[in-house]
Structure formats: structure tokens, C-alpha cells
Design a protein around this motif. Sequence first.
Motif, PDB file in Angstrom:
ATOM      1  N   LEU A  16      -2.295   3.768   2.478  1.00  0.00           N
ATOM      2  CA  LEU A  16      -3.493   2.961   2.747  1.00  0.00           C
ATOM      3  C   LEU A  16      -4.761   3.608   2.199  1.00  0.00           C
ATOM      4  CD1 LEU A  16      -2.757   1.690   6.371  1.00  0.00           C
ATOM      5  CD2 LEU A  16      -3.125   0.263   4.340  1.00  0.00           C
ATOM      6  N   GLY A  17      -4.689   4.894   1.917  1.00  0.00           N
ATOM      7  CA  GLY A  17      -5.851   5.578   1.347  1.00  0.00           C
ATOM      8  C   GLY A  17      -6.195   5.120  -0.056  1.00  0.00           C
ATOM      9  N   LEU A  18      -5.338   4.281  -0.642  1.00  0.00           N
ATOM     10  CA  LEU A  18      -5.550   3.864  -2.037  1.00  0.00           C
ATOM     11  C   LEU A  18      -5.672   2.353  -2.220  1.00  0.00           C
ATOM     12  CD1 LEU A  18      -2.878   6.193  -3.738  1.00  0.00           C
ATOM     13  CD2 LEU A  18      -5.283   6.668  -3.334  1.00  0.00           C
ATOM     14  N   ALA A  35       0.845  -1.204   0.000  1.00  0.00           N
ATOM     15  CA  ALA A  35       0.000   0.000   0.000  1.00  0.00           C
ATOM     16  C   ALA A  35       0.873   1.245   0.000  1.00  0.00           C
ATOM     17  CB  ALA A  35      -0.932  -0.003   1.209  1.00  0.00           C
ATOM     18  N   ALA A  36       1.953   1.217   0.780  1.00  0.00           N
ATOM     19  CA  ALA A  36       2.853   2.376   0.818  1.00  0.00           C
ATOM     20  C   ALA A  36       3.463   2.627  -0.563  1.00  0.00           C
ATOM     21  CB  ALA A  36       3.949   2.170   1.851  1.00  0.00           C
ATOM     22  N   LEU A  37       3.792   1.554  -1.289  1.00  0.00           N
ATOM     23  CA  LEU A  37       4.394   1.721  -2.616  1.00  0.00           C
ATOM     24  C   LEU A  37       3.431   2.374  -3.599  1.00  0.00           C
ATOM     25  CD1 LEU A  37       6.219  -1.719  -3.148  1.00  0.00           C
ATOM     26  CD2 LEU A  37       7.139   0.416  -2.211  1.00  0.00           C
ATOM     27  N   GLN A  38       2.140   2.199  -3.381  1.00  0.00           N
ATOM     28  CA  GLN A  38       1.172   2.757  -4.323  1.00  0.00           C
ATOM     29  C   GLN A  38       0.610   4.108  -3.854  1.00  0.00           C
ATOM     30  OE1 GLN A  38      -2.156  -0.523  -2.977  1.00  0.00           O
ATOM     31  NE2 GLN A  38      -2.557   0.488  -4.904  1.00  0.00           N
ATOM     32  N   GLY A  39       1.102   4.596  -2.717  1.00  0.00           N
ATOM     33  CA  GLY A  39       0.668   5.923  -2.280  1.00  0.00           C
ATOM     34  C   GLY A  39      -0.022   5.930  -0.937  1.00  0.00           C
ATOM     35  N   GLN A  72     -11.383  14.077   6.331  1.00  0.00           N
ATOM     36  CA  GLN A  72     -10.001  13.873   5.860  1.00  0.00           C
ATOM     37  C   GLN A  72      -9.758  12.488   5.280  1.00  0.00           C
ATOM     38  OE1 GLN A  72      -6.760  15.667   8.428  1.00  0.00           O
ATOM     39  NE2 GLN A  72      -8.474  15.808   9.823  1.00  0.00           N
ATOM     40  N   ALA A  73     -10.650  11.537   5.590  1.00  0.00           N
ATOM     41  CA  ALA A  73     -10.418  10.165   5.124  1.00  0.00           C
ATOM     42  C   ALA A  73     -10.451  10.109   3.600  1.00  0.00           C
ATOM     43  CB  ALA A  73     -11.481   9.236   5.697  1.00  0.00           C
ATOM     44  N   ASN A  74      -9.536   9.350   3.051  1.00  0.00           N
ATOM     45  CA  ASN A  74      -9.476   9.201   1.594  1.00  0.00           C
ATOM     46  C   ASN A  74     -10.444   8.084   1.171  1.00  0.00           C
ATOM     47  OD1 ASN A  74      -8.818   8.868  -1.051  1.00  0.00           O
ATOM     48  ND2 ASN A  74      -6.603   8.848  -0.727  1.00  0.00           N
ATOM     49  N   PRO A  75     -11.455   8.409   0.375  1.00  0.00           N
ATOM     50  CA  PRO A  75     -12.418   7.374  -0.017  1.00  0.00           C
ATOM     51  C   PRO A  75     -11.954   6.517  -1.194  1.00  0.00           C
ATOM     52  CG  PRO A  75     -13.085   9.467  -0.963  1.00  0.00           C
ATOM     53  CD  PRO A  75     -11.818   9.736  -0.175  1.00  0.00           C
ATOM     54  N   MET A 109     -16.432 -11.053  -0.434  1.00  0.00           N
ATOM     55  CA  MET A 109     -16.509  -9.854   0.392  1.00  0.00           C
ATOM     56  C   MET A 109     -15.398  -8.880   0.000  1.00  0.00           C
ATOM     57  SD  MET A 109     -15.011  -8.708   3.521  1.00  0.00           S
ATOM     58  CE  MET A 109     -14.763  -9.921   4.815  1.00  0.00           C
ATOM     59  N   PHE A 110     -15.734  -7.601  -0.052  1.00  0.00           N
ATOM     60  CA  PHE A 110     -14.818  -6.581  -0.560  1.00  0.00           C
ATOM     61  C   PHE A 110     -14.603  -5.511   0.501  1.00  0.00           C
ATOM     62  CE2 PHE A 110     -16.756  -8.932  -3.832  1.00  0.00           C
ATOM     63  CZ  PHE A 110     -15.758  -9.111  -4.785  1.00  0.00           C
ATOM     64  N   GLU A 111     -13.355  -5.148   0.755  1.00  0.00           N
ATOM     65  CA  GLU A 111     -13.065  -4.155   1.798  1.00  0.00           C
ATOM     66  C   GLU A 111     -11.779  -3.416   1.461  1.00  0.00           C
ATOM     67  OE1 GLU A 111     -11.562  -5.899   5.420  1.00  0.00           O
ATOM     68  OE2 GLU A 111     -10.841  -7.655   4.354  1.00  0.00           O
ATOM     69  N   PRO A 112     -11.726  -2.117   1.764  1.00  0.00           N
ATOM     70  CA  PRO A 112     -10.434  -1.436   1.645  1.00  0.00           C
ATOM     71  C   PRO A 112      -9.460  -2.024   2.658  1.00  0.00           C
ATOM     72  CG  PRO A 112     -12.085   0.025   2.651  1.00  0.00           C
ATOM     73  CD  PRO A 112     -12.790  -1.224   2.231  1.00  0.00           C
ATOM     74  N   VAL A 113      -8.153  -1.910   2.387  1.00  0.00           N
ATOM     75  CA  VAL A 113      -7.148  -2.494   3.281  1.00  0.00           C
ATOM     76  C   VAL A 113      -7.055  -1.709   4.602  1.00  0.00           C
ATOM     77  CG1 VAL A 113      -4.672  -3.038   3.503  1.00  0.00           C
ATOM     78  CG2 VAL A 113      -5.831  -3.438   1.321  1.00  0.00           C
ATOM     79  N   HIS A 114      -7.365  -0.419   4.548  1.00  0.00           N
ATOM     80  CA  HIS A 114      -7.175   0.406   5.754  1.00  0.00           C
ATOM     81  C   HIS A 114      -8.155   0.068   6.871  1.00  0.00           C
ATOM     82  CE1 HIS A 114     -10.755   2.894   5.049  1.00  0.00           C
ATOM     83  NE2 HIS A 114     -10.384   3.068   3.803  1.00  0.00           N
TER      84      HIS A 114
END
Length: 354
Positions: free
Chosen positions: A261-263, A255-259, A292-295, A276-281
Motif C-alpha cells: 500500500l506504500g506504493l 497494491a500487494a502485487l506492486q509492493g 516510517q510512512a512511505n510517501p 480528486m486524488f488520493e493514495p490507496v492507503h
Amino acid sequence: MSDNLQRIAVLPGDGVGRDVTTEAVKVLEATAERFDLQLELVEKPWSADHYLETGETLPVDALDDFRDNYAAIFIGAFGDPRVPDMKHAADILLGIRFGLDLFINFRPIKLYDERLCPLKGKGPEEVDFVCFRENTEGAYVGVGGNFKKGTPDEVAVQEEMHTRKGVERILRAAFDWAVAHRRSKVTMSDKSNVMRYGHDLWVRAFAEVADDYPDIETDHFYVDALAMQLVRAPEHFDVIVTNNMFGDILTDLGAALQGGLGLAASANLRPGGVSMFEPVHGSAPKYAGTGQANPVAAVVTVALMLDHLGHSVAARAVETAVAESLREQKCTPDVGGSLTTSQVGDLLARAVSA
Ligand code: IPM
Ligand code: MN
């Protein structure tokens, strides 16, 4: 369910999970309208609030209901300081992963814009791989115990579990994906130089499964060396397959390599079953409701879900909207923009509608 209607359970969860789910749903609804998709979204209240009010985490009939009546499940994030043992999060998130036997945790690492990569001289060409994280075994099985707990003589045992069936099916999933997506290499990572039993099973199963895929190149790294190589030369990787705990750790690095946890998006899959689908953060409670949270992680997760549900054109439209917004720096502060959570959601919803 009628033939073309796809019902999706939506669990916003806690903290920023709620904020980003609002925006993900906004974008999903705009996409459904634009591409004429028959989706029905059903929101579920299960969360820390719900647990503290009612004592219920995941209702007993929830898994059967998912299996019988739903095409997919979308999750925001779980975690709340008022539930320090994370009981509700474990019951709901791990309960769904384990209960529905979602043995693939699929996490793509894709850099949308060179500006977002913390590595010098690496761009979208170099950072583009996927991780197949085993999702039902390993260190997550909760086998172990304490002896003389709370005394100076305390002993704690925490076991890992690896089954031949469980290891083989995640390895095959990784190879099958590589074949289907014309990627040339599968890299397996473990710590078999130390974990002589469980991780040795991975080594043997990997060699056997690889024999069935003669056109795919194979590769192996101990996990410590893999962590280093991911930072030095991410372009080396196409498909990484690894156990539950290492996959958890390496995908935060990814996640850090791609910018950040917001991505980062993820899918918990079981071919032929409800996924089931979920963001990693996580739920980042201190940012909840602040705008402020990145959607974007949640929105890219929507794209993964659409793709899985057979709507690949709609999925590409969502991804394209995200990529463009990031290139134009129309994004939240964590990725160099000045927009709020809902402004990003509005913008992406408009972009997919156009
Ligand atoms: C993840 C999370 C979870 C995990 C936690 C919240 C249990 O870190 O999805 O990566 O460890 O799997
Ligand atoms: Mn994690």
C-alpha cells in the motif's frame, strides 16, 4: 481563476495522511518550479482534529467551492481511533466522491521493480494493469437499516444499488481508456452467478458496450476466480472494470502485487469536472509522526494528478524519480530501504529538480 493558474485543494487529513502529504507537496512544488507550472495549493484543515474541535466535517459550501474554484483536490488519508464511527471520513471522503459524482476510481497497478513483487518470477512486464472501480454506487450507497437492533432478534439489511446509467458510464470509461492507451483487453468482474439482479445488469451492459469497441478484446471473471487469477497470472490483465466493493478489495490485492500500500495511487475522476486524488492507503494512526510512512503512494498520486491537469511531461518526471529511487533502494523500510518519510520526499524533490 486566471487562464493558466490551476488551484489545488490539499486535504492532509489524519494520521500518516499528514506525513505523506507534506512530502507529496514538497515534490509537487519542486516539479512546478522545474516545469514552470502555475499551481496554487490551498490547504484545508478538515480532519478528525478539526471535527473534534468544531463539530464540522465537510463544510456545506465546500463542494460548490471545489466546482467553481479548483482544478483538482489532493487528499492524504482519513481515519482516527477517536472517531470510531468514521463519521468525518465518511462525510469528507465519500462526501466528495458522491457529491462531485466522481464515478471513476482509477487505480493503476504497476510494478516498478521486480524485487518488490511477492510473486515468484513476475516482474514489471507481468504486473502492469489498471482497475476502473465504479465509485458512486454498489454497496456504498448506504441503503438499508436495522430492525430490533441490539436484541437477539436483530435484522440488518444492507442493499447494493446498480443503475443502468452508472454501470454503463464506468464500462465506457474503461473501454475509452483502453483505446486511448492502446491496451488490447477489458476484463469485467462481478458475482453474477449469485447476485442475480444487480450483477446481471453488469453482464448485459458489458456485452452491449463492448459492441461499440470491436477492436478491444473482452473477458469476464467472477470475482473469486479473478482474485485467484491475479495472483497466478497478473500478465493476463490490461484493464479491469468492476463494481465499487469488488474494486475496493481487488485494488488492495493489486497494491500487494506492486509492493504494498506504500506504493499504490488512485484518482477519483469525473471527465469534465473537478477530480480528486488520493493514495490507496489509510491513515495508519500508529505510524503517524514516526517517519516510517512511505510517501511514494502520495507522490505517485501527484503524478496522476499532474497528468490529469495536462502536465504529462512533469508527471513522467515524477514517476521516473520514484522508479529510480525504488530500484536503488532509496526508500522506506516497508519496501526494503532505510530512509525516513521526509528523506524520501527530499530525495524525490531533488530528483525532479535536476
Ligand atoms: C479506499 C478506502 C475507502 C473505501 C474507505 C476508507 C471508505 O478503503 O479508498 O479504498 O472503501 O473506498
Ligand atoms: Mn480500500
